[in-house]
Design a protein around this motif. Structure first.
Motif: not given
Length: 369
Positions: A16-19, A32-36, A52-54, A85-86
């Motif tokens: 939750i904190l990371c999100t 995008p930062v940290l997670l997407t 969800m990726v880091i 896009i990834a």
């Protein structure tokens, strides 16, 4: 079972904190930062829709290598409407651009009409890996994908946050004295405060995502007009007046929003300053540069949309001082009751004071003077 429950709760709190950090960081940086969350299956089988990726965010000097899975956004070609896009780098360099491709796609992205090699400046980060394996949290992003379907309404995420807060509050009231007896130390106080801060952060992130900032570079001379690279205004002659479109603002929510557009440049006149934006309403805003004083100017125009938690005149007053000040103050309003309740309730307040005094004594005893 208690240990297992604590581990699960800790992991959930970390997610939750990371999100929240990711949501706020992405809203601020517009990348995008940290997670997407992965929204397609173009990188199958490494990733699937809903995973969800880091992200390993890159600075301008870090190199991109063949085989990296990079996050990019292009403004040209058929991919320009796809947002971030990834895809994997097949070949290329920072000077010549990069050829990219989704692992599940048959052809490189550059086979599409009008899609040029991806420039280094269009890449914000790459997949965080251990060895050569990207880190992925399977299917955790489906809630976000669901919310995206309703993201035209600025009230979606705040609504979810308020619903969760009501559920927590009802659960607390129903538990009554039994839960209070089981709660030790200041755990209950922290629940209220963290809940209030979570609501404030979500509110702030959604308002921040709807805001815009226009950086404007132009020049005023006493002689001739001209073109200035990277400027929508260019070089103006003293006495000239140039109008340009600023932003198209839409309110897809059920309640009105408060718009505030500000700038420190006295030569710029705005079509709208402080205004309500009713449900379903659209406003096209413009700005006009009145060339008065010769010189080179590097200025900005801040467009903010705020929830109507305070009078519009007061929100605009705060925005004139600082957009960030207005954002923080308006964001705190809905979460403020939960944040301050532990200090209003006498029993909680006394418990918190005792806890802080005990920690202070322990700290003083642990540190020799």
């Amino acid at each position: 079972m208690k240990i297992f429950g604590r581990i699960v709760n800790t992991l959930l709190a970390i997610v939750i904190l990371c999100t929240l950090i990711s949501a706020v960081g992405s809203a601020i940086s517009k990348e995008p930062v940290l997670l997407t969350v992965i929204s397609s299956n173009s990188m199958y089988p490494i990733w699937q829709r809903g995973d969800m990726v880091i992200i390993d965010n890159l600075n301008e000097k870090e190199e991109v290598h063949k085989g990296d899975i990079v996050f990019f956004k292009t403004e040209e070609g058929s991919l320009s409407s796809n947002g971030w896009i990834a895809h994997r780098v097949l070949e290329g360099s920072a000077s010549q651009g990069f050829i990219t491709k989704g692992d599940a796609n048959d052809y490189p992205d550059q086979s599409s009409d009008g899609t040029n090699p991806i420039e280094r400046g269009e890449i914000s980060g790459r997949a965080f890996t251990i060895g050569e394996t990207p880190i992925v949290i399977p299917k955790l992003g489906y809630l976000s994908l669901w919310a995206e379907e309703y993201q035209k309404s600025p009230y979606t995420l705040p609504g979810i946050a308020l619903i969760l807060a009501v559920i927590i509050g009802i659960g607390e009231l129903r538990s009554g004295k039994q839960r209070r007896k089981k709660t030790k130390g200041v755990e209950l106080q922290l629940i209220y405060m963290i809940g209030g801060l979570t609501i404030a952060i979500i509110m702030g992130a959604t308002m921040l995502a709807s805001g815009q900032k226009l950086n404007l570079v132009y020049e005023v001379t006493e002689q001739n007009q001209g073109v200035l690279m990277g400027s929508s205004v260019g070089i103006l002659k003293v006495g000239d007046e140039v109008s340009k479109p600023l932003s198209e603002l839409n309110n897809g929510g059920a309640l009105k929003l408060i718009g505030a557009i500000t700038t420190d440049d006295t030569q710029i006149k705005l079509s709208h300053n402080n205004f309500p934006l009713s449900s379903g309403q659209q406003i096209d805003t413009t700005f006009t540069v009145n060339a008065k004083t010769p010189g080179k100017y590097d200025t900005s125009i801040q467009v903010g949309l705020f929830y109507p938690f305070l009078p519009s005149a007061f929100i605009y007053y705060l925005a004139e001082k600082s957009y960030w000040l207005a954002l923080v103050v308006v964001s705190l309003i809905p979460g403020l009751p939960l944040i301050i309740y532990p200090m209003v309730d006498g029993k909680m307040r006394r418990s918190t004071i005792k806890f802080l005094k005990r920690k202070k004594r322990n700290l003083q005893n642990a540190i020799p003077f």
